[in-house]
Design a protein around this motif. Structure first.
Motif, PDB file in Angstrom:
ATOM      1  N   ASP A 120      50.788  42.558  31.236  1.00  4.47           N
ATOM      2  CA  ASP A 120      49.922  41.554  31.606  1.00  4.47           C
ATOM      3  C   ASP A 120      48.717  42.081  33.100  1.00  4.47           C
ATOM      4  O   ASP A 120      48.734  43.728  32.788  1.00  4.47           O
ATOM      5  N   SER A 121      47.777  41.405  33.039  1.00  2.00           N
ATOM      6  CA  SER A 121      46.659  41.708  33.888  1.00  2.00           C
ATOM      7  C   SER A 121      46.343  40.720  34.243  1.00  2.00           C
ATOM      8  O   SER A 121      46.771  39.827  34.285  1.00  2.00           O
ATOM      9  N   VAL A 122      45.759  40.507  35.248  1.00  2.00           N
ATOM     10  CA  VAL A 122      45.195  39.619  36.598  1.00  2.00           C
ATOM     11  C   VAL A 122      43.499  40.002  36.092  1.00  2.00           C
ATOM     12  O   VAL A 122      42.625  41.139  35.828  1.00  2.00           O
ATOM     13  N   LYS A 123      43.138  39.320  36.795  1.00  3.84           N
ATOM     14  CA  LYS A 123      41.262  39.562  37.895  1.00  3.84           C
ATOM     15  C   LYS A 123      41.116  39.680  39.324  1.00  3.84           C
ATOM     16  O   LYS A 123      41.979  39.073  40.072  1.00  3.84           O
ATOM     17  N   PHE A 124      40.302  40.226  39.684  1.00  4.23           N
ATOM     18  CA  PHE A 124      40.105  40.500  40.836  1.00  4.23           C
ATOM     19  C   PHE A 124      38.667  39.379  40.889  1.00  4.23           C
ATOM     20  O   PHE A 124      37.500  40.217  39.985  1.00  4.23           O
ATOM     21  N   ALA A 125      38.061  38.491  41.438  1.00  2.00           N
ATOM     22  CA  ALA A 125      37.077  37.640  41.636  1.00  2.00           C
ATOM     23  C   ALA A 125      35.860  38.846  42.916  1.00  2.00           C
ATOM     24  O   ALA A 125      35.853  39.092  43.854  1.00  2.00           O
ATOM     25  N   LEU A 126      34.534  39.440  41.951  1.00  2.00           N
ATOM     26  CA  LEU A 126      33.496  39.522  43.062  1.00  2.00           C
ATOM     27  C   LEU A 126      32.885  39.148  43.694  1.00  2.00           C
ATOM     28  O   LEU A 126      32.698  37.596  43.216  1.00  2.00           O
TER      29      LEU A 126
END
Length: 449
Positions: free
Chosen positions: A292-298
């Motif tokens: 599993d992975s997710v994203k962090f928006a800069l």
């Protein structure tokens, strides 16, 4: 509370709308520092080579201690820092991560990074973590213990710098250690070179080294031992140089590690996949990535992150930053030829963002709840240490790399910088930055949902 528009532009075919993100207030509740030139003796069984560190920061060997003055580099004004290399002993410098769980005595586990900034110039910089205790009444930081990493059981899958020694201490030529968590009697450390996840005992002995898996593919950086020149960005390596695990959070309740890359991943051809960072889950109990992975928006203007720590089962703090350093009030005029008394790239984006890891949209992005601005900290009680604050206006934390954040209690967080000794300033032109620890009162941020 103030509101600001934070434009988050998402690549890979998905464009996010402009988001109204709440900016919460922050008040300085304590200020302490570890002097920049703080050194520690190598272990007695370490190679004699480790007694003088930084011998290779200029490329060719230099065995003369304190003979070459540190400098921030021409992009940052070419200011000297007042501290010269090589060092007699090992620099404690460069706090690059806080563990979420404090030690039994109340001190904080904190990690020193790889030494002098890259693989080539750090073969004589030992790797270690500490227990440190800031005293905000005295304005000092006590180093209570230093633990050196070593590989006596040959768990590291490549030749280390001190391969032929019996003690097999690890150096900054082996790993770039940037994030740390303690779970039971073990420590987990995120590395930027591989990127790897290092599992070790609290005595510093390496137990396992895990390569990174994302979507069924093993990720590599340009400094991974199996990557050879010439190498193509995006195909031979996908992680940018100095773009590995800058932050790694330990989730309460699950004991899962959420390892966040510092910079966006590269696609074939060398372009990045967008202004967002991958966060990849690892299960320490299974000794494997969960898949599993997710994203962090800069945020707009941010280029990287500095640390990542949970504050409860689902919400977490992330430091996001630009590459600036120094007070904006002392910014150089555009096109200035003389930068001796100004900052050509002042700090402009230094945020601590609260995210909800349980609220992930259809494109895989964690929800940003809001943030505090480390360049706008109130100090009504005069907590700032004299000489370590702007002459006027709010207290700021204008460092290039701010790499440590942890929740202290329901209303306070602890923040610290990596001073990149002796190559970063930020507080005073011509003077190396100290390792500063600040206690911030942020009740609104920590209560936000």
């Amino acid at each position: 509370m103030r509101l600001s528009l934070c434009l988050l532009t998402i690549a890979s075919g998905v464009a996010a709308p402009a988001l109204a993100e709440e900016v919460f207030p922050a008040t300085l509740a304590g200020h302490a520092y570890l002097p920049a030139l703080s050194l520690v003796e190598p272990p007695a069984d370490a190679p004699r080579d480790a007694w003088v560190s930084g011998k290779f920061t200029g490329g060719a060997r230099n065995d003369m201690p304190m003979s070459v003055m540190g400098n921030v580099g021409k992009n940052y004004g070419g200011h000297e820092t007042g501290i010269a290399l090589p060092f007699i002993g090992q620099p404690v410098q460069g706090m690059s991560g806080f563990a979420m769980t404090p030690a039994a005595d109340g001190s904080w586990y904190t990690l020193t990074d790889n030494g002098f900034g890259n693989k080539r110039n750090s073969p004589d910089a030992l790797l270690f973590f500490h227990r440190m205790a800031p005293d905000f009444e005295a304005g000092t930081v006590e180093r209570r213990e230093t633990v050196f990493l070593r590989d006596p059981d040959r768990k590291v899958p490549f030749r280390i710098a001190y391969e032929g020694t019996e003690s097999r201490y690890l150096t900054g030529a082996d790993f770039d250690t940037e994030s740390i968590q303690v779970l039971g009697e073990e420590v987990f450390i995120g590395d930027e070179f591989g990127p790897y996840l290092i599992r070790a005992g609290l005595d510093g002995v390496v137990k396992e080294v895990y390569a990174t898996m994302l979507d069924g593919q093993e990720l590599h950086g340009p400094d991974t031992y199996s990557v050879y020149v010439p190498a193509s960005a995006g195909s031979d390596f996908q992680v940018q140089r100095s773009g590995g695990y800058e932050g790694m959070a330990l989730q309460p309740g699950t004991d899962l590690l959420w390892a966040m890359l510092e910079k966006p991943i590269l696609l074939d051809g060398g372009e990045t996949e967008g202004p967002f960072l991958r966060v990849i889950q690892f299960d320490p109990n299974a000794g494997d990535w969960t898949g599993d992975s997710v994203k962090f928006a800069l945020a707009e203007g941010a280029t990287a992150i500095g640390d990542f720590n949970f504050i409860d089962e689902t919400r977490a703090l992330v430091i996001e930053r630009d590459n600036g350093e120094g007070y904006a009030a002392l910014a150089c005029a555009e096109g200035a030829a003389d930068t001796s008394a100004c900052y050509p790239r002042p700090a402009l984006v230094k945020n601590i963002v609260l995210v909800d890891t349980s609220d992930v949209d259809s494109d895989g992005y964690m929800r940003r709840i809001g943030h505090i601005d480390l360049l706008d900290i109130a100090d009504p009680d005069g907590k700032a240490i004299a000489g370590l604050a702007p002459e006027e206006g709010p207290f700021t934390f204008p460092f290039f790399t701010i790499e440590d954040v942890v929740r202290v209690d329901e209303t306070h967080i602890l923040v610290a910088n990596d001073n990149n000794l002796p190559f970063s300033g930020g507080r005073e032109i011509g003077k190396a930055a100290h390792n500063e620890f600040i206690l911030l009162s942020v009740p609104e941020l920590l209560a936000a949902e």
